[in-house]
Design a protein around this motif. Sequence first.
Motif, PDB file in Angstrom:
ATOM      1  N   LEU A   1       4.231  -2.866  -6.951  1.00  0.00           N
ATOM      2  CA  LEU A   1       2.535  -3.071  -6.534  1.00  0.00           C
ATOM      3  C   LEU A   1       1.768  -3.889  -7.200  1.00  0.00           C
ATOM      4  CD1 LEU A   1       2.230   0.356  -4.676  1.00  0.00           C
ATOM      5  CD2 LEU A   1       1.858  -1.862  -3.552  1.00  0.00           C
ATOM      6  N   LYS A   2       2.186  -3.674  -8.600  1.00  0.00           N
ATOM      7  CA  LYS A   2       1.308  -4.507  -9.637  1.00  0.00           C
ATOM      8  C   LYS A   2       1.496  -5.943  -9.261  1.00  0.00           C
ATOM      9  CE  LYS A   2      -1.106  -4.723 -13.830  1.00  0.00           C
ATOM     10  NZ  LYS A   2      -1.318  -5.911 -13.774  1.00  0.00           N
TER      11      LYS A   2
ATOM     12  N   ASP B   1      -2.362  -0.751  -7.152  1.00  0.00           N
ATOM     13  CA  ASP B   1      -1.119  -0.559  -7.959  1.00  0.00           C
ATOM     14  C   ASP B   1      -1.195   0.536  -8.949  1.00  0.00           C
ATOM     15  OD1 ASP B   1      -3.005  -2.214  -8.991  1.00  0.00           O
ATOM     16  OD2 ASP B   1      -1.541  -2.680 -10.703  1.00  0.00           O
TER      17      ASP B   1
ATOM     18  N   SER C   1       2.519  -7.261  -6.434  1.00  0.00           N
ATOM     19  CA  SER C   1       2.250  -7.845  -4.753  1.00  0.00           C
ATOM     20  C   SER C   1       0.631  -7.776  -4.837  1.00  0.00           C
ATOM     21  CB  SER C   1       2.731  -7.127  -3.845  1.00  0.00           C
ATOM     22  OG  SER C   1       2.336  -5.368  -3.917  1.00  0.00           O
TER      23      SER C   1
ATOM     24  N   TYR D   1      -1.857  -3.806  -0.068  1.00  0.00           N
ATOM     25  CA  TYR D   1      -0.545  -3.861  -0.714  1.00  0.00           C
ATOM     26  C   TYR D   1      -0.147  -5.221  -1.125  1.00  0.00           C
ATOM     27  CZ  TYR D   1       0.688   0.742   1.159  1.00  0.00           C
ATOM     28  OH  TYR D   1       0.764   2.247   1.089  1.00  0.00           O
ATOM     29  N   ASN D   2      -0.409  -6.037  -0.496  1.00  0.00           N
ATOM     30  CA  ASN D   2      -0.231  -7.852  -0.753  1.00  0.00           C
ATOM     31  C   ASN D   2      -1.022  -8.408   0.296  1.00  0.00           C
ATOM     32  OD1 ASN D   2       0.813 -10.267  -0.800  1.00  0.00           O
ATOM     33  ND2 ASN D   2       2.808  -9.796  -0.969  1.00  0.00           N
TER      34      ASN D   2
ATOM     35  N   ASN E   1       5.869  -2.210 -12.192  1.00  0.00           N
ATOM     36  CA  ASN E   1       5.532  -1.591 -10.760  1.00  0.00           C
ATOM     37  C   ASN E   1       5.459  -2.565  -9.682  1.00  0.00           C
ATOM     38  OD1 ASN E   1       4.123  -0.616  -8.665  1.00  0.00           O
ATOM     39  ND2 ASN E   1       2.367   0.204 -10.171  1.00  0.00           N
TER      40      ASN E   1
END
Lengths: 271, 271
Positions: free
Chosen positions: A90-91, B222, A93, B177-178, A88
């Motif tokens: 997003l994991k 995430d 980032s 998100y980041n 994933n």
Amino acid sequence: MGGAEEKIRDPAILRRFAERCGGPAARVAIIPTASMLPETGWTYQGIFRSLGVAAAHVLPLESRADCRAPEALAVLGDVDGVFLTGGNQLKLSTTLGGTPVAERLIAGNRGGMHVAGTSAGAAFLSEHMIAFGDEGATPRADSVRLAPGLGLTRLAIIDQHFRQRDRLGRLLTALAYNPHSIGIGLDEDTAAFVGPDDTLEVVGSGAITVIDPSDISYSSMDSAKRHDPVCVLDVRLHVLIAGARYDLRARRATPPPVDPAPDPAVGSAGV
Amino acid sequence: MGGAEEKIRDPAILRRFAERCGGPAARVAIIPTASMLPETGWTYQGIFRSLGVAAAHVLPLESRADCRAPEALAVLGDVDGVFLTGGNQLKLSTTLGGTPVAERLIAGNRGGMHVAGTSAGAAFLSEHMIAFGDEGATPRADSVRLAPGLGLTRLAIIDQHFRQRDRLGRLLTALAYNPHSIGIGLDEDTAAFVGPDDTLEVVGSGAITVIDPSDISYSSMDSAKRHDPVCVLDVRLHVLIAGARYDLRARRATPPPVDPAPDPAVGSAGV
């Protein structure tokens, strides 16, 4: 890499990555953060060892605190290449973003360290990352969600499992938001190797779809409602196979080289 | 600028911009692309003329072809500052993105040209642009949509009409998100002036909310489903008023300067 790369029988892509990193002298680090499976890092460690590299460290970065640990930074300061597994994005980032590990990957890559990713790991590499989205060939205004990625390049937005999951629509949507980036759609078991000259070369059994939006003459993106299809005119598209190249700066595609020694008995027969 | 700036009675922000561009010698260009109203560019032209600048050109860039026109590029090659009006930031990114006009704004700004925007024009300036989203204070996984912006800085993500439209949630989502960028939430009639040292100074009647996500210790981004609220821990937040400063690189806020000549009769009475 577009995900689902051949790992056992003929790990051509991973071998090529190991060769780029120095072959038998290569020291690589594996970051399995994107994966939900605890064995992912160790699986890749086994593959890289079977390819004969000098060292293959697994860095199990599970938290943002892990991404500040001196031990992890020391490993990343001493390798030729880093490999980010799938899972994933997003994991990746949310865990790595803004931490010293992310800074080290960016600075290292600028200094010549090879950074590779498969699937989610590939999506994460660019400045603008596809976080998630919908399937389908038609771009729709709400079909993709972008997030800031690792930031190795602003030249491209990367999508993966491309043909297998019918992702042309969402990549077109991502590009239509602001047609400054090139879109790179990676099929499974297919990789783009990008050198310091920002030219990519295709390796693997599938294709890479390159979408160049720089000549877009019209799009309805700014007026489209959330679920509307988006009208986009004058997109340029390339489908590249193994050996083909694409210059991300000049925006020029080059076909695979002609076989240097074709069998003269075959000639042009049957064409 | 956060939008809805005071334009007639006391155009403090626009005057400050004109002064930065050179005061009576200033040559500015106005890009009204984001606006749906044909008079927007001319309205700002009138204001800048009333502020006594040497030249105020309106560039009505309506199409991507307009953004390749030599006449427009010639104007942009000969001004001290560029002002982007409000409206719809996707109109800006889809029209200007990837064109010579966008390249000129980026290169010009690196060379010292002042680039300002109000509302949509402000949102567009950064590398990661909030394209649209939902209102509300709680970050939700699907509450914001990012798109590539003009790209003047990667250090910040800019939101506007911030307090007026209750946009803390969507800005927090964008940062989660980041967590590499700083979030800048601009109230209406309030501006952040950012110098070459990447320090911003607040001007105007409202506040600027600065959200620093670099110490986020955990987020559920995430794993959150689309409509879920997102858990985010250890966010740093600053509310800055006129005169306060924020160093985007060092991530350090400075309060407004103490009034140099306070009335001694008041002293600390009533504190």
